[in-house]
Design an enzyme around this catalytic site. Structure first.
Site, PDB file in Angstrom:
ATOM      1  N   HIS A   2       0.866  -1.195   0.000  1.00  0.00           N
ATOM      2  CA  HIS A   2       0.000   0.000   0.000  1.00  0.00           C
ATOM      3  C   HIS A   2       0.897   1.237   0.000  1.00  0.00           C
ATOM      4  O   HIS A   2       1.399   1.663   1.034  1.00  0.00           O
ATOM      5  CB  HIS A   2      -0.887  -0.016   1.243  1.00  0.00           C
ATOM      6  CG  HIS A   2      -2.013   0.992   1.210  1.00  0.00           C
ATOM      7  ND1 HIS A   2      -1.996   2.103   0.394  1.00  0.00           N
ATOM      8  CD2 HIS A   2      -3.191   1.048   1.888  1.00  0.00           C
ATOM      9  CE1 HIS A   2      -3.117   2.800   0.580  1.00  0.00           C
ATOM     10  NE2 HIS A   2      -3.860   2.171   1.479  1.00  0.00           N
ATOM     11  N   TYR A  10      -0.635   7.209   3.431  1.00  0.00           N
ATOM     12  CA  TYR A  10      -0.091   6.332   4.475  1.00  0.00           C
ATOM     13  C   TYR A  10       1.438   6.305   4.355  1.00  0.00           C
ATOM     14  O   TYR A  10       2.027   6.928   3.472  1.00  0.00           O
ATOM     15  CB  TYR A  10      -0.711   4.933   4.371  1.00  0.00           C
ATOM     16  CG  TYR A  10      -2.169   4.908   4.787  1.00  0.00           C
ATOM     17  CD1 TYR A  10      -2.529   5.138   6.107  1.00  0.00           C
ATOM     18  CD2 TYR A  10      -3.173   4.691   3.859  1.00  0.00           C
ATOM     19  CE1 TYR A  10      -3.871   5.131   6.498  1.00  0.00           C
ATOM     20  CE2 TYR A  10      -4.515   4.684   4.243  1.00  0.00           C
ATOM     21  CZ  TYR A  10      -4.854   4.902   5.561  1.00  0.00           C
ATOM     22  OH  TYR A  10      -6.170   4.906   5.947  1.00  0.00           O
ATOM     23  N   ARG A  20       0.184  -0.041  -5.175  1.00  0.00           N
ATOM     24  CA  ARG A  20      -0.848   1.006  -5.206  1.00  0.00           C
ATOM     25  C   ARG A  20      -0.202   2.352  -4.925  1.00  0.00           C
ATOM     26  O   ARG A  20       0.478   2.529  -3.914  1.00  0.00           O
ATOM     27  CB  ARG A  20      -1.961   0.710  -4.194  1.00  0.00           C
ATOM     28  CG  ARG A  20      -3.154   1.638  -4.381  1.00  0.00           C
ATOM     29  CD  ARG A  20      -4.375   1.177  -3.617  1.00  0.00           C
ATOM     30  NE  ARG A  20      -5.452   0.860  -4.564  1.00  0.00           N
ATOM     31  CZ  ARG A  20      -6.749   0.985  -4.288  1.00  0.00           C
ATOM     32  NH1 ARG A  20      -7.158   1.371  -3.108  1.00  0.00           N
ATOM     33  NH2 ARG A  20      -7.669   0.709  -5.195  1.00  0.00           N
ATOM     34  N   ALA A  64      -7.412   1.135 -12.812  1.00  0.00           N
ATOM     35  CA  ALA A  64      -8.010   2.433 -12.489  1.00  0.00           C
ATOM     36  C   ALA A  64      -9.066   2.201 -11.417  1.00  0.00           C
ATOM     37  O   ALA A  64      -9.677   1.130 -11.354  1.00  0.00           O
ATOM     38  CB  ALA A  64      -8.656   3.050 -13.719  1.00  0.00           C
ATOM     39  N   GLY A  95     -12.101   4.395  -8.695  1.00  0.00           N
ATOM     40  CA  GLY A  95     -12.751   5.619  -8.241  1.00  0.00           C
ATOM     41  C   GLY A  95     -14.034   5.900  -8.990  1.00  0.00           C
ATOM     42  O   GLY A  95     -13.987   6.360 -10.131  1.00  0.00           O
ATOM     43  N   GLY A 132     -14.997  -0.505  -5.845  1.00  0.00           N
ATOM     44  CA  GLY A 132     -14.997  -0.774  -4.415  1.00  0.00           C
ATOM     45  C   GLY A 132     -16.387  -0.758  -3.832  1.00  0.00           C
ATOM     46  O   GLY A 132     -17.047  -1.798  -3.681  1.00  0.00           O
ATOM     47  N   ARG A 133     -16.878   0.456  -3.529  1.00  0.00           N
ATOM     48  CA  ARG A 133     -18.180   0.563  -2.883  1.00  0.00           C
ATOM     49  C   ARG A 133     -19.297  -0.043  -3.729  1.00  0.00           C
ATOM     50  O   ARG A 133     -20.261  -0.588  -3.199  1.00  0.00           O
ATOM     51  CB  ARG A 133     -18.455   2.027  -2.539  1.00  0.00           C
ATOM     52  CG  ARG A 133     -17.575   2.539  -1.406  1.00  0.00           C
ATOM     53  CD  ARG A 133     -17.581   4.044  -1.333  1.00  0.00           C
ATOM     54  NE  ARG A 133     -16.951   4.620  -2.523  1.00  0.00           N
ATOM     55  CZ  ARG A 133     -16.977   5.895  -2.853  1.00  0.00           C
ATOM     56  NH1 ARG A 133     -17.629   6.751  -2.096  1.00  0.00           N
ATOM     57  NH2 ARG A 133     -16.364   6.319  -3.939  1.00  0.00           N
TER      58      ARG A 133
HETATM   59  C1  FMN Z   1     -14.677   0.784   3.673  1.00  0.00           C
HETATM   60  C2  FMN Z   1     -13.507   1.077   2.798  1.00  0.00           C
HETATM   61  C3  FMN Z   1     -12.246   0.598   3.141  1.00  0.00           C
HETATM   62  C4  FMN Z   1     -11.138   0.864   2.311  1.00  0.00           C
HETATM   63  N1  FMN Z   1      -9.938   0.313   2.646  1.00  0.00           N
HETATM   64  C5  FMN Z   1      -8.888   0.442   1.788  1.00  0.00           C
HETATM   65  C6  FMN Z   1      -7.683  -0.276   1.994  1.00  0.00           C
HETATM   66  O1  FMN Z   1      -7.569  -1.136   2.876  1.00  0.00           O
HETATM   67  N2  FMN Z   1      -6.658  -0.027   1.159  1.00  0.00           N
HETATM   68  C7  FMN Z   1      -6.763   0.826   0.104  1.00  0.00           C
HETATM   69  O2  FMN Z   1      -5.794   1.020  -0.623  1.00  0.00           O
HETATM   70  N3  FMN Z   1      -7.925   1.474  -0.157  1.00  0.00           N
HETATM   71  C8  FMN Z   1      -8.985   1.273   0.640  1.00  0.00           C
HETATM   72  N4  FMN Z   1     -10.189   1.855   0.326  1.00  0.00           N
HETATM   73  C9  FMN Z   1     -10.324   2.585  -0.945  1.00  0.00           C
HETATM   74  C10 FMN Z   1     -10.872   1.649  -2.047  1.00  0.00           C
HETATM   75  O3  FMN Z   1      -9.959   0.607  -2.338  1.00  0.00           O
HETATM   76  C11 FMN Z   1     -11.167   2.433  -3.336  1.00  0.00           C
HETATM   77  O4  FMN Z   1      -9.942   2.915  -3.841  1.00  0.00           O
HETATM   78  C12 FMN Z   1     -12.129   3.594  -3.105  1.00  0.00           C
HETATM   79  O5  FMN Z   1     -13.261   3.150  -2.369  1.00  0.00           O
HETATM   80  C13 FMN Z   1     -12.588   4.230  -4.407  1.00  0.00           C
HETATM   81  O6  FMN Z   1     -13.242   3.294  -5.217  1.00  0.00           O
HETATM   82  P1  FMN Z   1     -14.866   3.265  -5.341  1.00  0.00           P
HETATM   83  O7  FMN Z   1     -15.297   4.625  -5.803  1.00  0.00           O
HETATM   84  O8  FMN Z   1     -15.118   2.199  -6.387  1.00  0.00           O
HETATM   85  O9  FMN Z   1     -15.401   2.918  -4.005  1.00  0.00           O
HETATM   86  C14 FMN Z   1     -11.301   1.625   1.138  1.00  0.00           C
HETATM   87  C15 FMN Z   1     -12.570   2.090   0.804  1.00  0.00           C
HETATM   88  C16 FMN Z   1     -13.671   1.813   1.592  1.00  0.00           C
HETATM   89  C17 FMN Z   1     -15.030   2.279   1.154  1.00  0.00           C
END
Ligand code: FMN
Length: 321
Positions: free
Chosen positions: A135, A140, A188, A243, A245, A268-269
């Site tokens: 990461h 971070y 990442r 990619a 987001g 992700g979400r």
């Molecule tokens: C609950 C939650 C936990 C996340 N934990 C991490 C993580 O452990 N490591 C990381 O690099 N990004 C983490 N993210 C970011 C996601 O990997 C992703 O980059 C971000 O949600 C944007 O994508 P999305 O718009 O499809 O949700 C987290 C996001 C959410 C919502």
């Protein structure tokens, strides 16, 4: 109906690994222990929903010197593989939820963390994992070493670009040395940090990461509110790029692929809100998807409250908590 030209359903070969389509579940901290019964159920369900790869949440490398043995990880890996997805894990430089100050970490401590990444990667390989991902994003520790605004060091790990790249590159080289060619290595990185660094520094860093053995670049903007994918400039570096987001909206993921901005899309979400997002998107059945409302209440909100994440539109998320 699936459009003939659709790219989302197309496979991708990365060395000896086959991605069944172009969708990745990105790492997301669940605050369930991923190797617990709840954690395994979470990851199995998400793998069953059709993505080519599930990347397990940020996991601190010190844990691999305690309880995260290959035997402990194997049921989790088997659950993901059993659903037909590749299994990756994101490696975090310290126990998740703790932090270290960039300015005061000694060179010995840096070397210790680098060695812990190598140990973790070896255990992941033994557990049958397909990929590990340091990461290096989102402000971070590894990202703050790279970021001039956050790195006050003067000892070979700060100031010049070459020195700010050093920690991340040492991590990548140590992993590669530990596992040879037997694991895919993702990294990442956040491409731009306003007021600190931009693509003029991120692209040379990414080039060095690839030279050091990175197979796939996972390019993640620093904020979940950022307007989507920013991976396009990294495609010239000769490895697949992910990619991420806000790509869950209809058309967005397919467009990122068809317009040449990415090789893989991480959702992700969207995949929390509908664990079958990938399967439905791949068959172009957008009306069947339960859309993420971006309320962020029980995913990011629960992270802030330090309770297992859930979802306001997917009741299954809390059932497993
Ligand atoms: C609950 C939650 C936990 C996340 N934990 C991490 C993580 O452990 N490591 C990381 O690099 N990004 C983490 N993210 C970011 C996601 O990997 C992703 O980059 C971000 O949600 C944007 O994508 P999305 O718009 O499809 O949700 C987290 C996001 C959410 C919502």
């Amino acid at each position: 109906m699936k459009a003939d030209h659709a790219l989302l359903p197309q496979g991708l070969q990365v060395r000896s690994w086959h991605f069944r389509n172009r969708v990745v579940m990105p790492p997301m901290v669940t605050l369930r222990d991923p190797v617990s019964a709840d954690g395994i159920a979470w990851y199995r369900r998400h793998a069953e929903g059709g993505p080519a790869m599930v990347i397990i949440e940020a996991t601190g490398v010190p844990r691999f010197e305690r309880d995260l043995t290959a035997a402990a990880l194997q049921p989790l890996v088997a659950a993901i593989h059993g659903a037909g997805a590749l299994a990756g894990i994101q490696l975090f430089p310290v126990d998740f939820g703790t932090d270290r100050d960039v300015g005061v970490l000694t060179r010995g401590e840096i070397a210790g963390i680098v060695a812990q990444f190598a140990v973790a990667a070896r255990i992941c390989r033994e557990a049958g994992m397909d990929a590990v991902e340091p990461h290096g994003a989102h402000g971070y520790l590894l990202n703050r070493f790279f970021s001039p605004a956050d790195n006050p060091r003067r000892d070979g790990y700060g100031r010049s670009l070459a020195d700010r790249m050093r920690f991340g590159l040492e991590v990548v080289r140590a992993i590669r040395e530990a596992v040879g060619e037997d694991l895919m290595l993702f990294y990442r990185h956040t491409p731009v940090k306003d007021g600190s660094y931009g693509l003029d520094e991120s692209l040379p860093f990414a080039r060095e990461l690839v030279a050091a053995g990175v197979d796939v670049l996972d390019i993640s903007p620093s904020s979940f509110e950022a307007p989507g994918d920013r991976a396009a400039p990294f495609r010239e570096l000769g490895v697949p790029v992910v990619a991420v987001g806000n790509l869950d909206l209809p058309g967005r993921a397919e467009e990122a692929l068809s317009e040449g901005r990415a090789d893989l899309v991480a959702v992700g979400r969207g995949q929390i809100a509908d664990p079958d997002w990938a399967a439905k998107a791949i068959r172009d059945d957008w009306s069947a998807i339960t859309a993420c409302t971006k309320c962020n209440r029980l995913c990011f909100g629960n992270l802030r409250r330090r309770v297992p994440i859930a979802c306001s539109v997917w009741p299954g998320a809390s059932a497993e908590a």
